[in-house]
Design an enzyme around this catalytic site. Structure first.
Site, mmCIF file in Angstrom:
data_model
loop_
_atom_site.group_PDB
_atom_site.id
_atom_site.type_symbol
_atom_site.label_atom_id
_atom_site.label_comp_id
_atom_site.label_asym_id
_atom_site.label_seq_id
_atom_site.Cartn_x
_atom_site.Cartn_y
_atom_site.Cartn_z
ATOM 1 N N ASN A 62 0.894 -1.309 0.170
ATOM 2 C CA ASN A 62 0.217 0.083 0.058
ATOM 3 C C ASN A 62 0.865 1.304 0.105
ATOM 4 O O ASN A 62 1.734 1.242 0.618
ATOM 5 C CB ASN A 62 -1.063 -0.022 1.334
ATOM 6 N N GLU A 64 0.477 5.349 0.511
ATOM 7 C CA GLU A 64 -0.413 6.489 1.192
ATOM 8 C C GLU A 64 0.008 7.930 0.471
ATOM 9 O O GLU A 64 1.187 7.831 -0.066
ATOM 10 C CB GLU A 64 -0.472 6.243 2.537
ATOM 11 N N CYS A 73 -4.288 0.813 -2.226
ATOM 12 C CA CYS A 73 -3.995 -0.449 -1.526
ATOM 13 C C CYS A 73 -3.044 -1.432 -2.099
ATOM 14 O O CYS A 73 -2.786 -1.174 -3.314
ATOM 15 C CB CYS A 73 -5.453 -1.078 -1.431
ATOM 16 N N GLU A 75 -3.089 -4.366 -2.747
ATOM 17 C CA GLU A 75 -3.594 -5.485 -3.725
ATOM 18 C C GLU A 75 -3.922 -4.934 -5.167
ATOM 19 O O GLU A 75 -3.416 -5.524 -6.195
ATOM 20 C CB GLU A 75 -5.259 -5.867 -3.240
ATOM 21 N N CYS A 112 -10.613 -4.577 0.692
ATOM 22 C CA CYS A 112 -11.922 -3.522 0.300
ATOM 23 C C CYS A 112 -12.486 -3.858 -0.974
ATOM 24 O O CYS A 112 -12.103 -4.579 -1.820
ATOM 25 C CB CYS A 112 -11.195 -2.093 0.305
ATOM 26 N N CYS A 115 -10.957 -3.144 -4.400
ATOM 27 C CA CYS A 115 -9.935 -4.215 -4.502
ATOM 28 C C CYS A 115 -10.447 -5.248 -5.139
ATOM 29 O O CYS A 115 -10.171 -6.014 -6.192
ATOM 30 C CB CYS A 115 -8.867 -4.702 -3.624
#
Ligand code: THU
Length: 158
Positions: A62, A64, A73, A75, A112, A115
Site C-alpha cells: 500500500n 499512502e 491499496c 492489492e 476492500c 480491490c
C-alpha cells in the site's frame, strides 16, 4: 417472491506450513512486500503478491499520500503492476498479508470492495479463477475465486 441463499466455501488453515508449496511461496512474497509499504498515516502495512500464469510473482504494497484518497491499496498496486507488466496474463492467485505498527497481524486482512472489484475484472478478462489467500499469522483463509468474496459481481454493461 422466493427466499434464496448464497453459500460461500472457503478453507481455513492455522499456519502457512499447511499450504501447498506454491501458495506458501506466495504468502512469503506478500509478507516480504509489507516492507515496501509507504503508510506513514495509517501505520498499517499491507503486502500483496500475485502469481501469474507465466510463473512470475509480482508484488505490491500500500502507498499512502497526504491527500488520503490519492493512496492505493497493496492489492491494486500489485494487480495493476502485474497487468501493466504482463498484459492479459491470468492472475492465478493473490496473497495478502498485513502488519500493524510493524507486527504481523494474527487475523487475516480482507481486501476492500474496490480491490475485490478490480480482482473481478482481471478474473473476467483472463477467463481464469483467481484464488485469494488472506494470510494472518495464526489464521489463513483461502477462497478459490473472486465470486466467493464478491457475490453479484458487476462485470458487464447489460
Ligand atoms: N489497505 C490495503 O492496502 N489493503 C486492504 O485490503 C485494506 C487496506 C491499506 C489502505 C491504507 O493504506 C491502509 O491499508 C489503511 O486502510
Amino acid at each position: 417472491m422466493a427466499h434464496k441463499e448464497i453459500n460461500i466455501k472457503y478453507e481455513e488453515y492455522g499456519s502457512p506450513d499447511e499450504l501447498q508449496e506454491c501458495d506458501r511461496e506466495l504468502v512469503a512474497a506478500a509478507s516480504d512486500a509489507t516492507a515496501n509499504s509507504y503508510s506513514p498515516y495509517s501505520k498499517f502495512q499491507v503486502g500483496a503478491a500475485v502469481r501469474l500464469g507465466n510463473g512470475k510473482i509480482v508484488s505490491g504494497a500500500n502507498q499512502e499520500n497526504i491527500a488520503y484518497p490519492s493512496g492505493l491499496c497493496a492489492e491494486r498496486t500489485a494487480m495493476f503492476y502485474a497487468n501493466a507488466s504482463f498484459p492479459g496474463v491470468p492472475m492465478e492467485a493473490i496473497a495478502i498479508v498485513a502488519r500493524q505498527d510493524g507486527k504481523f497481524c494474527e487475523s487475516p486482512a480482507a481486501p476492500c470492495g474496490a480491490c475485490r472489484q478490480v480482482m473481478a475484472e482481471y478474473q473476467t478478462l483472463t477467463g481464469r479463477n483467481m484464488k485469494i489467500i488472506l494470510a494472518g499469522s495464526r489464521k489463513i483463509l483461502v477462497f478459490e475465486k473472486v465470486d466467493d468474496l464478491l457475490p453479484f459481481i458487476f462485470d458487464s454493461l447489460k
